[in-house]
Design an enzyme around this catalytic site. Structure first.
Site, mmCIF file in Angstrom:
data_model
loop_
_atom_site.group_PDB
_atom_site.id
_atom_site.type_symbol
_atom_site.label_atom_id
_atom_site.label_comp_id
_atom_site.label_asym_id
_atom_site.label_seq_id
_atom_site.Cartn_x
_atom_site.Cartn_y
_atom_site.Cartn_z
ATOM 1 N N ASN A 60 16.356 72.863 10.526
ATOM 2 C CA ASN A 60 16.628 71.451 10.272
ATOM 3 C C ASN A 60 17.714 70.958 11.225
ATOM 4 O O ASN A 60 18.864 71.407 11.155
ATOM 5 C CB ASN A 60 17.095 71.248 8.827
ATOM 6 N N GLU A 61 17.345 70.085 12.152
ATOM 7 C CA GLU A 61 18.252 69.304 13.001
ATOM 8 C C GLU A 61 19.096 70.117 13.982
ATOM 9 O O GLU A 61 20.043 69.594 14.557
ATOM 10 C CB GLU A 61 19.169 68.414 12.141
ATOM 11 N N ASP A 62 18.720 71.351 14.250
ATOM 12 C CA ASP A 62 19.512 72.135 15.207
ATOM 13 C C ASP A 62 19.354 71.623 16.633
ATOM 14 O O ASP A 62 20.302 71.682 17.430
ATOM 15 C CB ASP A 62 19.127 73.615 15.119
#
Length: 849
Positions: A437-439
């Site tokens: 998630n969102e790295d």
């Protein structure tokens, strides 16, 4: 079930769930305290023993910080089951949080450093044949261990958004470190079941690799079983509704694996709910002694569904599509993101999971996204999704960071991925895994260089963003080995083409230009977004009873109290809430009115988003899905959740449900900000359009009405528009009306209704924006209960905005958060109330008493 001592030996399973004790390992004393039940976590056991206050109340979270810096020991005594020579005994630890050293009879049998791993340990030679066995588990501080590991790796920049950066070194639920919606509660303990198994031979794993052909006429592949023990054959069965369809026996081969070919003509296909049924086949295996044809153990059974899933990524005029096709049907994945439903995971029962997930189905959610900062969910979660027909987008457990890639953590991640993919791969509901998630957003924000022309994974480990190795090499490698027919996507969001993760023309996006980022007006959702919106949202406060729960002191029950602010973990929430509040609503005085207004803002935002993006889906697949951040909470708080911690629905829940109805009408006028200097004037002519969107797979005939109703008088100010026999195309958007609202007309609503087979199945009402310029005096509301409190009838003489019922525990409403239009009486179905019960309370926007 038999045991190894029976004539037909089988497996004896003893759950080690009671009789445990715990203590602080480094306290210097020997005070052992009782543990009510394992699975458990230390905070609950301390709470049960009166050693900490409830961290969910008031500011008590701050009084529990010390727990994370201590070490804790759990112990239990148990007897060895009687078994003949040749039996094997194993201890199974389904999950230990997180740094655990396990001792049996004072002998170290296991060390674990990953919360997401399960362990099976052969203890045959360690068990005492007579007497009592002593099992103890030492849990080291994950907080302190993580900080130490971080200090040992100065070669890596530990960049983390939310929580402290040491979390990146620890394979533990990342939200335990605190998030912008959750508290800092660093749990430890035996968070999943512990059991002793004794057996001759058992099925250790059972899985299948079965594809549905392109014409959907057959399903073919293999069924596999891995055996632990001396069994040399495996008996396989596939059954449906009690009827055996396939029965075969196969020899055990290399690695203890047996397999049989599988072919089924005209399989009953599994669909997401509202698109078809959810038939589940029983696939079973049991280990056999090939010489005597005797079973060593009872059969292991898993329930599987056959379906063909495609991620459609075609080039079109908007860029490259991103949507899912299930069994040849294009599906708009309207739904929600899922976080862990409690800070203390052992409190989430199967019944509570079912309550949450049934709630999503009732509101038309087709997909849920299991977010990457939580956990790989309990088996019950996915079993229920299989049964109810909920598509699952499953993140791997990485969130909002640039993760390190030193050798030992890569080894742990590989084991974690393999363990959980093997556990979950039989579920029909899981249709895609995402690496994190969102790295990649973190990578972009911090300008960590990524060369997408470089295709050498080993070189990525030396780059500024080494975690690319995890998401584009390690995890897809595990998927290819363990679940080759399940879709994989490197991240959420991700462009898939070397573009920014925020690119609206390709891949999935997290649309945070409302609330975060540019802080756009939520009325503009349809003009932003992307090909698949896998996150977006607007905050609101929870139900008033939830506020009173965590703020029991009346002095704290006001909109600006410290306790209320403490239970909103987003830094800057005061400015965001105040900004969207003042932009759209008039000031209010009491707390309940403030709660109601924040919830209406959230509900209106969801209506604009889901209606607009679903409309785009039906036009030309411009938007493939929308998943609100978030469905649920892990503690009682103010957040983006549309249902609060106690499963009390907010108005946004109902707004989403109306927008995601199988066949839904939508109406919107042009958004006009009349204060903009170059486009001033409140009485400008505005265009409008009305459409019908359908998720049905067949054409629908509908009747459609549009009215123009004065907010001040309740009278129609223009002749209504009506169209009979509208042919609503399957899985598409059908335009019905368009026109212009002339300049100078008094403020009015556009009120639409949709009938199918003579039954009203959908309504939508467009209100002039912003709402703060409208007056709502003397609405002439009538609310009547009938049929022994199983129905409520609502009518009004003038248009009513945001008519919201009290959310009473145990009571279920068919709808709420309504617009009530004169001449359109609405009937709400109720379950959970009895004749004579106190009527539900209600309020509406602008209410003065």
């Amino acid at each position: 079930m038999g045991s190894c001592a029976d004539e037909k030996p089988g497996r004896l399973v003893e759950a080690l769930s009671s009789g445990w004790e715990f203590k602080q390992s480094d306290s210097g004393d020997d005070q052992w305290l009782p543990v009510a039940r394992v699975p458990s976590v230390v905070h609950l056991d301390l709470l049960d023993n009166g050693k900490i206050p409830d961290p969910f109340l008031e500011l008590n979270e701050l009084e529990t910080d010390w727990v994370a810096e201590k070490s804790w020991t759990y112990r239990v005594d148990f007897s060895t089951p009687k078994a003949p020579r040749g039996c094997k005994s194993v201890l199974v630890f389904e999950g230990l949080d997180t740094y655990a050293s396990v001792y049996l009879n004072n002998q170290l049998i296991l060390t674990s450093e990953n919360m997401f791993l399960s362990h099976t340990v052969d203890v045959t030679t360690v068990l005492k044949h007579d007497g009592t066995n002593h099992l103890s588990i030492d849990f080291d501080s994950a907080l302190l261990r993580g900080r130490k590991i971080q200090s040992q790796h100065p070669e890596h920049d530990f960049i983390a958004h939310n929580g402290e950066s040491s979390r990146l070194a620890v394979r533990k639920a990342q939200y335990h470190y605190g998030w912008d919606w959750g508290p800092i509660l660093m749990c430890c303990g035996p968070w999943k079941p512990v059991r002793l198994e004794t057996y001759m031979a058992k099925i250790d794993d059972l899985w299948s690799d079965i594809k549905v052909d392109s014409g959907l006429a057959s399903a073919s592949g293999k069924v596999f079983a891995r055996v632990d023990g001396p069994a040399d054959h495996v008996q396989f069965k596939v059954a449906f509704d009690g009827q055996i369809l396939v029965e075969a026996t196969a020899a055990v081969g290399e690695g203890g694996v047996a397999s049989v070919d599988f072919h089924l003509d005209n399989p009953k296909l599994w669909y997401p709910h509202s698109y078809g049924a959810q038939p589940l086949y029983d696939v079973s295996a049991r280990p056999l002694d090939g010489t005597t044809n005797t079973a060593f153990d009872e059969a292991v059974t898993k329930r599987v569904g056959f379906r063909k899933v495609e991620l459609v990524r075609d080039q079109d005029k908007h860029g490259r599509s991103f949507y899912f096709r299930v069994n040849g049907v294009d599906v708009f994945c309207g739904g929600s993101c899922w976080i862990p439903a409690d800070s203390f995971l052992t409190r989430i029962s199967a019944a509570r999971y079912r309550g949450w997930l049934q709630m999503t189905v009732d509101a038309g959610h087709i997909m849920t996204r299991v977010w990457g900062g939580g956990i790989y969910e309990d088996d019950a979660f996915y079993d229920i999704c299989d049964e109810l027909g909920i598509l699952v987008w499953q993140d791997f457990m990485f969130a909002c960071a640039s993760y390190p890639t030193f050798p030992s953590i890569l080894e742990s991640i590989r084991a974690e991925a393999r363990c959980n993919v093997q556990r979950l791969r039989h579920h029909a509901s899981i249709i895609i895994y995402a690496g994190n998630n969102e790295d990649y957003q973190v990578q972009e924000l911090h300008k960590l260089k990524v060369d997408y022309d470089d295709k050498d994974p080993e070189s990525w480990l030396k780059s500024e963003f080494p975690a690319r190795y995890i998401f584009e090499h390690l995890l897809p490698g595990v998927m290819a080995e363990e679940a080759p027919n399940v879709l994989y996507w490197p991240s959420s969001p991700f462009s898939g083409e070397g573009k920014l993760s925020s690119d609206p023309t390709t891949g999935d996006v997290h649309e945070w230009d409302v609330w975060h980022g540019k802080q756009e007006k939520y009325q503009l959702y349809e003009t932003i977004g992307g090909r698949f919106v896998s996150e977006f949202g607007v905050e609101s406060l929870p139900n008033i009873e939830t506020v009173k729960y965590f703020a029991p002191n009346p002095a704290d029950q006001h909109s600006h109290s410290r306790v209320l602010d403490f239970h909103n973990k987003f830094d800057g929430q005061e400015r965001r809430l105040a900004g969207y509040f003042s932009e759209n609503f008039r000031p209010v005085g009491d707390l309940e009115s403030y709660i109601h207004t924040t919830q209406i803002a959230q509900a209106d935002a969801m209506s604009y988003a889901y209606s607009g993006w679903r409309k785009q889906w039906g036009q030309d697949r411009r938007c493939g899905g929308a998943l609100v951040w978030q469905l649920n909470d892990c503690w009682p708080c103010a957040s983006w959740a549309v249902v609060d911690y106690f499963l009390r629905k907010k108005p946004a829940y109902y707004a989403i449900g109306r927008a995601l109805a199988p066949v839904a009408v939508g109406v919107r006028r042009e958004i006009h900000d009349w204060c903009v200097p170059h486009d001033r004037g409140a009485n400008k002519a505005l265009s409008y359009d009305l459409w019908v969107v359908s998720g049905r797979t067949e054409e629908v005939l509908a009747d459609v009405e549009l009215r123009f109703v004065s907010i001040a008088t309740g009278k129609d100010i223009k002749e209504r528009r009506f169209k009979e026999g509208v042919r609503v195309a399957p899985c598409s958007t059908t335009p019905v009306f368009e026109g212009v609202v002339e300049a100078g007309l008094e403020p009015h609503v556009l009120a639409s209704k949709l009938w199918v087979d003579g039954v009203c199945v959908s309504r939508d009402v467009d209100w002039p924006q912003p709402l703060k310029y409208l007056s709502f005096e003397d609405r002439g509301i009538q609310v009547t209960s009938r049929a022994e409190n199983s129905e409520i009838v609502i009518s009004a003489e003038k248009p009513v905005k945001a008519f919201v019922f009290e959310e009473r525990d145990g009571v279920k409403l068919s709808d709420s958060a309504l617009s009530i239009i004169p001449g359109d009486e609405q009937v709400i179905k109720i379950t959970g109330m009895n004749a004579g019960d106190k009527p539900l309370g209600w309020r509406y926007l602008g209410q003065t008493n």
